[in-house]
Design a protein around this motif. Structure first.
Motif, PDB file in Angstrom:
ATOM      1  N   ASN A   1       0.859  -1.117  -0.038  1.00  0.00           N
ATOM      2  CA  ASN A   1      -0.029  -0.093   0.135  1.00  0.00           C
ATOM      3  C   ASN A   1       1.106   1.021   0.125  1.00  0.00           C
ATOM      4  OD1 ASN A   1      -2.771  -0.844  -0.121  1.00  0.00           O
ATOM      5  ND2 ASN A   1      -2.661  -1.086   2.300  1.00  0.00           N
ATOM      6  N   ASN A   2       1.842   1.294   1.028  1.00  0.00           N
ATOM      7  CA  ASN A   2       2.768   2.357   1.019  1.00  0.00           C
ATOM      8  C   ASN A   2       4.120   1.914   1.536  1.00  0.00           C
ATOM      9  OD1 ASN A   2       3.062   2.896   4.020  1.00  0.00           O
ATOM     10  ND2 ASN A   2       0.853   2.754   3.691  1.00  0.00           N
TER      11      ASN A   2
ATOM     12  N   GLN B   1       7.403   3.472   3.751  1.00  0.00           N
ATOM     13  CA  GLN B   1       7.894   4.550   4.720  1.00  0.00           C
ATOM     14  C   GLN B   1       9.130   4.659   5.138  1.00  0.00           C
ATOM     15  OE1 GLN B   1       5.025   5.109   8.015  1.00  0.00           O
ATOM     16  NE2 GLN B   1       3.429   4.197   6.829  1.00  0.00           N
TER      17      GLN B   1
ATOM     18  N   TYR C   1      11.976   5.821   7.863  1.00  0.00           N
ATOM     19  CA  TYR C   1      12.133   6.240   9.536  1.00  0.00           C
ATOM     20  C   TYR C   1      13.607   6.616   9.664  1.00  0.00           C
ATOM     21  CZ  TYR C   1       7.332   5.305  10.422  1.00  0.00           C
ATOM     22  OH  TYR C   1       5.760   5.136  10.567  1.00  0.00           O
TER      23      TYR C   1
ATOM     24  N   LEU D   1      12.262   5.713  16.890  1.00  0.00           N
ATOM     25  CA  LEU D   1      12.203   5.822  15.438  1.00  0.00           C
ATOM     26  C   LEU D   1      11.336   7.131  14.967  1.00  0.00           C
ATOM     27  CD1 LEU D   1      12.689   2.869  15.551  1.00  0.00           C
ATOM     28  CD2 LEU D   1      11.897   2.932  13.127  1.00  0.00           C
TER      29      LEU D   1
ATOM     30  N   HIS E   1       9.635   9.450  11.983  1.00  0.00           N
ATOM     31  CA  HIS E   1       8.950   9.321  10.527  1.00  0.00           C
ATOM     32  C   HIS E   1       9.546  10.407   9.691  1.00  0.00           C
ATOM     33  CE1 HIS E   1       6.036   9.994   7.295  1.00  0.00           C
ATOM     34  NE2 HIS E   1       5.964   8.499   7.419  1.00  0.00           N
TER      35      HIS E   1
ATOM     36  N   LEU F   1       6.230   9.138   3.967  1.00  0.00           N
ATOM     37  CA  LEU F   1       5.438   7.960   3.414  1.00  0.00           C
ATOM     38  C   LEU F   1       5.150   8.233   1.929  1.00  0.00           C
ATOM     39  CD1 LEU F   1       2.506   7.014   5.192  1.00  0.00           C
ATOM     40  CD2 LEU F   1       2.290   7.304   2.740  1.00  0.00           C
TER      41      LEU F   1
ATOM     42  N   ARG G   1       3.065   6.394  -1.311  1.00  0.00           N
ATOM     43  CA  ARG G   1       2.063   5.516  -1.385  1.00  0.00           C
ATOM     44  C   ARG G   1       2.547   4.782  -2.893  1.00  0.00           C
ATOM     45  NH1 ARG G   1      -1.469   6.738   2.303  1.00  0.00           N
ATOM     46  NH2 ARG G   1      -1.542   8.654   3.097  1.00  0.00           N
TER      47      ARG G   1
ATOM     48  N   PHE H   1      15.516   3.379   8.354  1.00  0.00           N
ATOM     49  CA  PHE H   1      14.814   2.198   8.227  1.00  0.00           C
ATOM     50  C   PHE H   1      13.743   2.386   7.101  1.00  0.00           C
ATOM     51  CE2 PHE H   1      16.534  -0.626  11.415  1.00  0.00           C
ATOM     52  CZ  PHE H   1      16.972   0.240  12.242  1.00  0.00           C
TER      53      PHE H   1
ATOM     54  N   GLU I   1       4.068  -1.330   3.999  1.00  0.00           N
ATOM     55  CA  GLU I   1       2.643  -1.606   4.473  1.00  0.00           C
ATOM     56  C   GLU I   1       1.887  -2.460   3.372  1.00  0.00           C
ATOM     57  OE1 GLU I   1      -0.017   0.981   6.707  1.00  0.00           O
ATOM     58  OE2 GLU I   1      -1.724   0.248   5.262  1.00  0.00           O
ATOM     59  N   ARG I   2       1.361  -3.706   3.550  1.00  0.00           N
ATOM     60  CA  ARG I   2       1.017  -4.565   2.556  1.00  0.00           C
ATOM     61  C   ARG I   2      -0.479  -4.399   2.649  1.00  0.00           C
ATOM     62  NH1 ARG I   2       3.349 -10.606   3.591  1.00  0.00           N
ATOM     63  NH2 ARG I   2       1.694 -10.877   1.968  1.00  0.00           N
TER      64      ARG I   2
ATOM     65  N   LYS J   1      -0.258  -3.646   9.418  1.00  0.00           N
ATOM     66  CA  LYS J   1       1.125  -3.398  10.044  1.00  0.00           C
ATOM     67  C   LYS J   1       2.029  -3.009   8.999  1.00  0.00           C
ATOM     68  CE  LYS J   1       2.387  -8.228   9.436  1.00  0.00           C
ATOM     69  NZ  LYS J   1       2.576  -9.443  10.217  1.00  0.00           N
ATOM     70  N   LEU J   2       3.120  -2.395   9.726  1.00  0.00           N
ATOM     71  CA  LEU J   2       4.455  -2.276   9.190  1.00  0.00           C
ATOM     72  C   LEU J   2       5.506  -3.211   9.368  1.00  0.00           C
ATOM     73  CD1 LEU J   2       5.139   1.538   9.696  1.00  0.00           C
ATOM     74  CD2 LEU J   2       4.266   0.633   7.858  1.00  0.00           C
TER      75      LEU J   2
ATOM     76  N   PHE K   1       9.312  -3.658   8.911  1.00  0.00           N
ATOM     77  CA  PHE K   1      10.606  -2.963   8.682  1.00  0.00           C
ATOM     78  C   PHE K   1      11.694  -3.644   8.215  1.00  0.00           C
ATOM     79  CE2 PHE K   1      10.129   0.975  10.932  1.00  0.00           C
ATOM     80  CZ  PHE K   1       8.657   0.970  11.532  1.00  0.00           C
TER      81      PHE K   1
END
Lengths: 113, 111
Positions: B30-31, B33, B35, B43, B45, B48, B50, B88, B92-93, B98-99, B101
């Motif tokens: 999905n996106n 990110q 960090y 961490l 941010h 992000l 997309r 890092f 996100e799938r 959840k993310l 890393f």
């Protein structure tokens, strides 16, 4: 003002003990998380709560039990601590559960002797 | 399983130089990110991006995303000693709340 805070910052304890780590966020976010960062800096999600409801429970030993008394707080209780539990534990929060930036706390450094 | 792998694992440059870090991942997202983690800290941010975006800028940071190659890069221009940190990527799938890393790149910027 700290957005995501954790206590304690450091925790040194003996094997077999039970300990808790507290997390609070003042951002008004709906979703909170617990992550574990190992000695190699690998960061892995453990739990996620959305509006006090558990939505993610990764493969974590059941000695770890999260509790969310309200959506601003997510605490982590660990029973019967083991050497392998030594790590840095991070709490984080996000506005919603998907497609969102996460805000991390400063971490709790746990050392089990 | 681990989603993101960063490359290089460590990068050492002089102040004023540019730093490029790469992240590869394995599944659709999905996106993605980025960090930053300063030593002994949580961490923070950075950006992000997309899945339908190809490039994003924020100050001295430029992030690209190539979904066909399942890779992203983070460019820090005109680096400063204060940029010294671990960076890092996190993905996100779709349908996963959840993310995940990556392994991180340790950046050292010398004055």
């Amino acid at each position: 003002d700290t957005a995501v805070s954790q206590t304690p910052k450091y925790l040194v304890t003996q094997m077999g003990n039970d300990k808790s780590i507290k997390c609070e966020q003042n951002l008004g976010h709906d979703t909170m998380y617990w992550y574990k960062q190992d000695s190699k800096k690998f960061l892995k999600i453990m739990f996620s709560y959305n509006n006090k409801e558990l939505i993610i429970n990764e493969t974590v030993p059941n000695r770890f039990s999260p509790k969310s008394p309200d959506k601003a707080h997510l605490n982590l209780h660990i029973n019967s601590l083991e050497l392998g539990d030594s790590a840095v534990y991070f709490c984080a929060s996000s506005q919603r559960r998907q497609q969102e930036t996460q805000y991390f706390g400063p971490g709790t450094r746990l050392l089990v002797l | 399983s681990q989603q993101g792998e960063e490359d290089p694992q460590a990068l050492s440059i002089q102040e004023g130089e540019n730093a490029t870090m790469n992240c590869s991942y394995k599944t659709s997202i999905n996106n993605l990110q980025w960090y930053r983690q300063n030593s002994g800290r949580g961490l923070v941010h950075l950006i992000l991006i997309r899945s339908n975006e190809r490039e994003k800028h924020s100050g001295r940071l430029r992030v690209t995303l190539d979904t066909s190659k399942k890779s992203s890069s983070l460019l820090i221009t005109a680096s400063r000693a204060a940029d010294t940190a671990s960076y890092f990527c996190a993905t996100e799938r779709p349908s996963f709340q959840k993310l995940v890393f990556g392994t991180g790149t340790r950046l050292l910027v010398s004055p």
